[in-house]
Design an enzyme around this catalytic site. Sequence first.
Site, short mmCIF file in Angstrom:
data_model
loop_
_atom_site.label_atom_id
_atom_site.label_comp_id
_atom_site.label_asym_id
_atom_site.label_seq_id
_atom_site.Cartn_x
_atom_site.Cartn_y
_atom_site.Cartn_z
N ASP A 1 4.16 -6.99 -5.46
CA ASP A 1 5.43 -7.96 -5.14
C ASP A 1 5.86 -8.06 -4.10
O ASP A 1 5.47 -6.92 -3.13
CB ASP A 1 6.12 -7.33 -7.08
N ASP B 1 6.65 -1.89 -5.08
CA ASP B 1 6.87 -0.70 -6.47
C ASP B 1 5.70 -1.07 -7.18
O ASP B 1 5.44 -0.81 -8.79
CB ASP B 1 8.19 -1.11 -6.96
N SER C 1 12.66 -7.31 -5.03
CA SER C 1 11.73 -6.74 -5.77
C SER C 1 10.86 -8.30 -6.17
O SER C 1 10.63 -9.10 -4.65
CB SER C 1 12.18 -6.52 -7.12
N ASP D 1 8.64 -5.66 -3.59
CA ASP D 1 9.09 -4.64 -2.35
C ASP D 1 8.19 -3.39 -3.10
O ASP D 1 8.06 -2.46 -3.08
CB ASP D 1 10.34 -4.23 -2.60
#
Length: 452
Positions: free
Chosen positions: A245, A249, A108, A247
């Site tokens: 960010d 999400d 992440s 990833d």
Amino acid sequence: MPLFGTDGVRGLANGPLTADLALHLAQATAVVLGQGRTAAARRAAGKRPTAVVARDPRVSGEFLSAAVAAGLASSGVDVLDAGVLPTPAAAFLIGDIDADFGVMVSASHNPAPDNGIKIFARGGVKLPDVVEQRIEAALDGDMLQPTGAGVGRIRRFADAEDRYVVHLLGSLPHRLDGLHVVLDCAHGAAAGVSPETFRDAGARVTVIGADPDGLNINDGVGSTHLDQLARKVREMGADVGIAHDGDADRCLAVDAEGRIVDGDQIMAILAVAMKDRGRLVDDTLVATVMSNLGLHRAMQDNGIQVVQTAVGDRYVLEAMNKNGYSLGGEQSGHVIMSEFATTGDGLLTGLHLVAEMARQGKSLAELASVMTVFPQVLLNVRDVDRSRVGSDEVLQAEVEAVQAELGDTGRVLLRASGTEALVRVMVEAADAASAQSYADRIAAVVRERLAA
């Protein structure tokens, strides 16, 4: 320490998180999730269970995702390798192709040396604690070891990105024509798909942070470093900036003047818009206890109930799934729109935020004015006995005294860290000086009363 944390298994790649661990974790996952009713039906029909595997672009993801795929295939699971894609894309694809489960290799917003393994169940939903515990226990048990035609196959998921983009575009209530958007992709998983999707939706797009080299993910860019995005928006005279960010999400934004619009403000905008369009189930928003008091005030003014949960998007999801709510999230930018996603989706959130600008013909600053942000101070008091935060009477009396002084113009929250020997002190007040003063006052009592 348990293997699973608040968002999967995470750690330094080739430190605690090795290829060997990734392989064995995948094998244990196949034991637990590859033996369900649907998987059994597939086997009865002469077919194998199927899993989607994806990753963000950090360099360690190459060997870790290969280890995951090997562990699954060696356990008789067919693997569809989606390559580099956002976490919410992986979650969507699991449900879209009716896969038995899926694995996302990502850390992440963490720096490049870290990595993580997130496991999604059937339908693309996050695992409950009890299932994570079963997978962890399975690491010490017998693994599946089929031979011959029983072993799994690893194939490229050729149309994974196209499926996700079509899904995102189909969710929009309005096109983005006429708006100039600056996208910060954090040198992460959104670098390929986000610019394409915003352009297909009609926006004029300027991109930063979209040159991943495996080592620069989240490095001075993305939702945890908004300065570059704010400067670029002002420099280009753009209408809005959207930051993901690593990833993708989560989503944060900046307005045309470069002012930050956080997750609370984004939720306020979307909640009011969804209520107006009849899409906000039970006129209810789900948010964590860390959400700003201003969000609660704004929702009250607009006839919207706020359901509070513990910190963490998994708890937001639990409350949403339990009651069928359609919107929830966190101040950090994890926003969940359950009509279209099973997890936080930064692309979906950003697209819908900009779509509201286009639909209403308003600037982001105008939309964000629905909520007045109360100054918020968060202090981490370290090296204290966090276990006594809720039982020390002197500390509780001090918190109650401060809350009484604040009245309805502020809020106090004490929270023990789940992983470290520290207590978090959060105070909101009508002005920053008061918030800081009250936070310092409570922190001093925490240090005195909870000294380890």
